[in-house]
Scaffold this motif. Structure first.
Motif, short mmCIF file in Angstrom:
data_model
loop_
_atom_site.label_atom_id
_atom_site.label_comp_id
_atom_site.label_asym_id
_atom_site.label_seq_id
_atom_site.Cartn_x
_atom_site.Cartn_y
_atom_site.Cartn_z
N SER A 179 0.83 -1.20 0.00
CA SER A 179 0.00 0.00 0.00
C SER A 179 0.87 1.26 0.00
CB SER A 179 -0.91 0.00 1.24
OG SER A 179 -0.09 0.01 2.40
N LYS A 180 2.21 1.03 -0.02
CA LYS A 180 3.12 2.17 -0.03
C LYS A 180 2.96 2.98 -1.32
CE LYS A 180 7.01 -0.09 1.17
NZ LYS A 180 8.44 -0.32 1.42
N GLN A 181 3.27 4.26 -1.22
CA GLN A 181 3.25 5.09 -2.42
C GLN A 181 4.53 4.82 -3.22
OE1 GLN A 181 4.12 9.26 -2.00
NE2 GLN A 181 2.54 9.79 -3.50
N PRO A 182 4.41 4.62 -4.54
CA PRO A 182 5.64 4.41 -5.31
C PRO A 182 6.51 5.66 -5.30
CG PRO A 182 3.67 4.08 -6.68
CD PRO A 182 3.22 4.64 -5.38
N ILE A 183 7.81 5.45 -5.38
CA ILE A 183 8.72 6.59 -5.53
C ILE A 183 8.64 7.08 -6.97
CG2 ILE A 183 11.17 7.22 -5.65
CD1 ILE A 183 11.60 5.98 -3.04
N LEU A 184 8.67 6.15 -7.88
CA LEU A 184 8.66 6.52 -9.29
C LEU A 184 7.64 5.69 -10.05
CD1 LEU A 184 10.21 8.25 -11.44
CD2 LEU A 184 11.61 6.22 -11.86
N GLU A 185 6.89 6.36 -10.88
CA GLU A 185 5.86 5.68 -11.68
C GLU A 185 5.94 6.22 -13.10
OE1 GLU A 185 2.31 6.57 -9.37
OE2 GLU A 185 1.39 4.80 -10.26
N ILE A 186 6.49 5.41 -14.00
CA ILE A 186 6.58 5.84 -15.40
C ILE A 186 5.55 5.04 -16.18
CG2 ILE A 186 8.09 6.11 -17.41
CD1 ILE A 186 10.47 5.79 -15.47
N GLU A 187 4.73 5.76 -16.93
CA GLU A 187 3.69 5.06 -17.68
C GLU A 187 3.73 5.40 -19.15
OE1 GLU A 187 0.18 4.52 -14.53
OE2 GLU A 187 -0.47 4.97 -16.59
N ASN A 188 3.97 4.37 -19.97
CA ASN A 188 3.86 4.49 -21.42
C ASN A 188 4.56 5.74 -21.98
OD1 ASN A 188 3.02 3.63 -23.93
ND2 ASN A 188 1.14 4.87 -23.87
N LEU A 189 5.79 5.93 -21.55
CA LEU A 189 6.52 7.16 -21.92
C LEU A 189 7.06 7.06 -23.35
CD1 LEU A 189 7.56 9.90 -20.80
CD2 LEU A 189 9.63 8.70 -20.09
N HIS A 190 6.69 8.06 -24.13
CA HIS A 190 7.23 8.20 -25.49
C HIS A 190 7.98 9.51 -25.54
CE1 HIS A 190 4.21 5.17 -26.31
NE2 HIS A 190 4.72 4.97 -27.51
N ALA A 191 9.23 9.46 -25.96
CA ALA A 191 9.99 10.70 -26.01
C ALA A 191 11.10 10.58 -27.04
CB ALA A 191 10.59 11.02 -24.64
N GLY A 192 11.58 11.73 -27.49
CA GLY A 192 12.67 11.70 -28.47
C GLY A 192 13.27 13.07 -28.67
#
Ligand code: ATP
Ligand code: MG
Lengths: 257, 521
Positions: A2-15
């Motif tokens: 139930s801890k809060q995530p430190i990092l949450e990356i979702e479906n990242l598109h970048a360039g």
């Protein structure tokens, strides 16, 4: 959990400009965890690290990145750093004429100010430095020199971890900290990193070699290819990679997909 | 970091080499002796009658407010001299300079652009301003200026003085100045205003004024010699080490020395002195043209260290209203093993044009030049040094750091001349330029002339850009872009700052930060 995530990356598109580098990258990291990110040259590992740290020049076309629940992409790089994101650079930058100790003191005091803590004066800072120097068996001559100027490859990497030890980040991203280190240095640096492990902090360790993972034991290993994670697993995945090579794993994965 | 290394760069601007090919008058100064050129001398009575003529030109008698009408002619020169109660030889010297100046043309070789100066529009004599004219309190002072003082951490009372606020009470620095003067006098050191020196120490002044920078030297030096307003005079007697840094801060007449300052510093055999000019606070001045002359003379084994922080008003973002700073600074290492060190931090003025130089005449003498020049917005600087080696075994060191931001143009111009007589001499020059942004420029014009085979000259030049990588690295450690730029620039200038006296160095660092504010990001 139930801890809060430190990092949450979702479906990242970048360039950059017209080149897509990250193509649907997702990853969630909880406090106390160590994640290893492996992958072929050019698969986008450093790009991911740079985007997390807030480097300019990348276009983010899709996806979200949350750090402790906040939209990190909206924050300035210095703000992210003060909030506890630390990047150990693959290629640390030289700053001629700027004393390493002075630099690090300025950095630490920025973090402290941000937290509402009083700034450390020179004496207080030096005693902190002495303590951390022992932890990393750092040659303290380096601290009297200009930031990274004329440091050997291995010295630069050690200095990065030293800075991390002083700044005590919540999320440390180590970009190929092992490359350029001899085996003794590797042990020392890994021991340092392990000692910096805290239940409320996490580490994302980018590497090409399983070797490092003998010393820094990851909870999760991710394999990256062409801008996204193609396979995740426990620490045994790293061993598999080492024995079978990336190709088999990446191919097997894309066939399965 | 991008880095281009250029060696032994040589450009064809010979006219600059030495604007006058006869700069050194080894036995003192014929310029001070009016009989050499003029058969008939003006007499004291003539001067008196000239002074009386002043009404004709519209002078107001009120001592507090009088000033001459704009324009320059012999009468104005005489008037200035008379107002200062100068002896006749001084008046004659000024007149000779004026006549010479009339035959000269404004130089055009420097790498700066500005609209022509109309010399007949300038007022050459202005009596000390009455307190009534200044702002009554800090409330009346430009808030931008106050903001800068704040950033520089200048004490409140000092801010008032710098902004020209009328203060009734006897000001701290005046009384401080007097105390120091007593201490100095006990050692036989003379430290006073140039006007006072002309009256009280005429022999010394007569012997040395114009001996390093003769009025024939260049256009602005000639103009200065004719109309100089005031400045400092320092004499350190044989074997005396001046026990404190001498500073214009402590000078009684410091407040307004006017636009044509003249300074003369003499260190007698075995003497040493460190002199600080200027101050880090931005100085406002209505006079656009500043043409100062500084002469240093070091006798056997004497050492003079002259440090400057120049921060005149640079004009607004478009460069409007800034000061033109055209200065001639030269030191003569006259005696054996003497040493002169120029250290300068130049951040102000719309246009800066100065080359603090050393003439290394004495055997084994040393000349040093450490410089930081910063230009931002539309500022232009053409600065550097000349090291003229004449004596045997002479050495010189040049370290120049030019920083350009905005649309600023920064030129380093340096001459190293090793004459035939200067056997076994050495020079080392290092000229580094740093660019911040894409619209500014850095230019290096080194001239090297070596006329014997036993001497050596070494020249290194680099140009670098503040890298985005460096700034990002700092950002990633929590340091803001502005602080990162300051840090990187200060690192770049370190070799020069370490030559400055301690407190001055700290102030100079802050100043650099303020000057470059907003130059990135
Ligand atoms: N600024 C840029 N301009 C153009 N291409 C870029 C830029 N930055 C990254 N790339 C390209 O994006 C791809 C991913 O680069 P990145 O440095 O993230 O790879 P990496 O996984 O860290 O590789 P390595 O293991 O070699 O360190 C590479 O093909 C690289 O050339
Ligand atoms: Mg990489």
């Amino acid at each position: 959990m139930s801890k809060q995530p430190i990092l949450e990356i979702e479906n990242l598109h970048a360039g950059v400009e017209n080149k897509q580098i990250l193509k649907g990258f997702s990853l969630t990291i909880y406090p106390g965890e160590v994640h290893a990110l492996m992958g072929l040259n050019g698969s986008g590992k450093s790009t991911l690290a740079a985007i997390l740290a807030g480097r300019e020049g990348y276009e983010i076309t899709q996806g979200t990145v949350k750090y402790l629940g906040q939209d990190v992409l909206e924050m300035d790089p210095e703000e992210r750093a003060r909030e506890g994101i630390f990047l150990a650079f693959q290629y640390p930058v030289e700053i001629p004429g700027v004393n390493s100790t002075y630099f690090l003191k300025a950095a630490l005091n920025e973090v402290r100010k941000h937290k509402g803590l009083p700034e450390l004066d020179a004496m207080e800072f030096l005693s902190l430095v002495k303590e951390k120097v022992k932890l990393l068996e750092l040659n303290d001559d380096l601290l009297k020199r200009s930031v990274n100027e004329g440091f050997s490859g291995g010295e630069k990497k050690r200095a990065e971890i030293f800075q991390m030890a002083v700044l005590e980040p919540k999320l440390a991203i180590l970009d190929e900290t092992d490359s350029g280190l001899d085996i003794d240095a590797l042990k020392v640096v890994s021991a340092g990193v392990n000692r910096l492990k805290r239940p409320d902090a996490a580490q994302l360790v980018i590497t090409h070699y399983q070797r490092l993972l003998n010393y820094i034991i990851p909870d999760y290993v991710h394999v990256m290819a062409d801008g996204r994670i193609v396979k995740s697993g426990g620490k045994e995945l790293a061993l598999e990679l080492e024995s079978q090579g990336y190709e088999a794993i990446v191919k097997g994965q894309s066939v399965a997909a | 970091m991008l880095s281009v290394r250029r060696r032994n760069e040589r450009l064809n601007q010979v006219r600059w080499l030495w604007s006058c090919e006869q700069p050194i008058q080894q036995n003192g100064n014929d310029a001070g002796d009016p009989t050499k050129q003029f058969g008939k001398m003006s007499t004291a009575t003539e001067i008196e009658s000239l002074v009386k003529q002043e009404y004709k030109y519209g002078f107001v008698t009120d001592v507090e407010t009088e000033s001459a009408p704009p324009g320059l002619n012999e009468d104005i020169v005489r008037l200035i001299s008379a107002k200062k109660k100068e002896p006749e030889w001084m008046t004659e010297w000024r007149l000779k300079a004026f006549r010479y100046w009339q035959t000269m043309k404004e130089p055009t070789w420097q790498f700066v652009k500005y609209p022509p100066v109309n010399f007949q529009d300038i007022t050459y004599y202005v009596a000390p301003k009455s307190q009534k004219d200044g702002p009554k309190s800090l409330d009346e002072v430009d808030p931008k200026l106050l903001e800068t003082y704040e950033k520089l951490g200048i004490p409140l009372r000092e801010r008032e003085r710098l902004a020209g606020v009328a203060v009734d009470a006897v000001f701290d620095s005046v009384s401080v100045g007097t105390t120091y003067r007593d201490q100095l006098a006990a050692k036989g050191i003379i430290f006073c205003s140039m006007s006072e020196a002309v009256r009280e120490h005429p022999d010394l002044v007569k012997k040395y004024i114009g001996s390093v920078v003769p009025y024939t030297d260049n256009f602005y030096a000639a103009l200065n010699s004719a109309v100089f307003s005031d400045g400092s005079f320092v004499y350190i007697p044989k074997g005396v080490r001046c026990p404190m840094e001498l500073s214009t801060y402590f000078r009684i007449n410091a407040a307004k020395s006017g636009q044509f300052e003249r300074t003369l510093i003499i260190a007698d055999e075995g003497a040493s002195v460190s002199y600080l000019e200027g101050c880090t606070a931005p100085m406002r001045d209505e006079n656009q043209l500043h043409a100062a002359v500084v002469e240093l003379v070091a006798l056997d084994r004497a050492e003079i260290k002259y440090s400057t922080v120049q921060n005149w008003y640079p004009g607004d973002e478009e460069g409007r209203g800034g000061i033109y700073n055209f200065v001639t600074k030269r030191g003569l290492c006259k005696g054996k093993n003497s040493r002169i060190t120029w250290t300068q931090v130049e951040t102000g003025s719309a246009i800066t044009w100065k080359y603090p130089s050393c003439i290394l005449l004495g055997e084994g003498s040393k000349g040093e030049f450490y410089s930081v020049a910063v230009v931002n917005n539309r500022q232009q600087a053409d600065t550097g040094t000349k090291m003229i080696h004449i004596g045997k075994n002479t050495t010189s060191t040049i370290v120049s750091k030019g920083i350009s931001a905005g649309r600023g143009q920064n030129s380093y111009r340096g001459l190293v001349e090793i004459r035939k007589s200067a056997t076994n001499s050495r020079n080392f020059s290092q000229c580094d330029s740093m660019l911040i942004g894409a619209k500014c420029g850095a230019h290096t014009f080194p001239y090297i002339e070596v006329k014997n085979t036993s001497s050596s000259v070494e020249h290194e030049a680099t140009t670098s850009k503040i890298g985005e990588d460096q700034i990002f690295y700092c950002n990633q450690r929590g340091i803001s872009t502005q602080d990162a730029v300051n840090m990187i620039v200060n690192g770049f200038c370190k070799e020069v700052f370490k030559e400055l006296p301690m407190e001055f160095a700290v102030e100079a660092q802050k100043l650099l930060g303020v000057s470059l504010e907003g130059s990135v990001g």
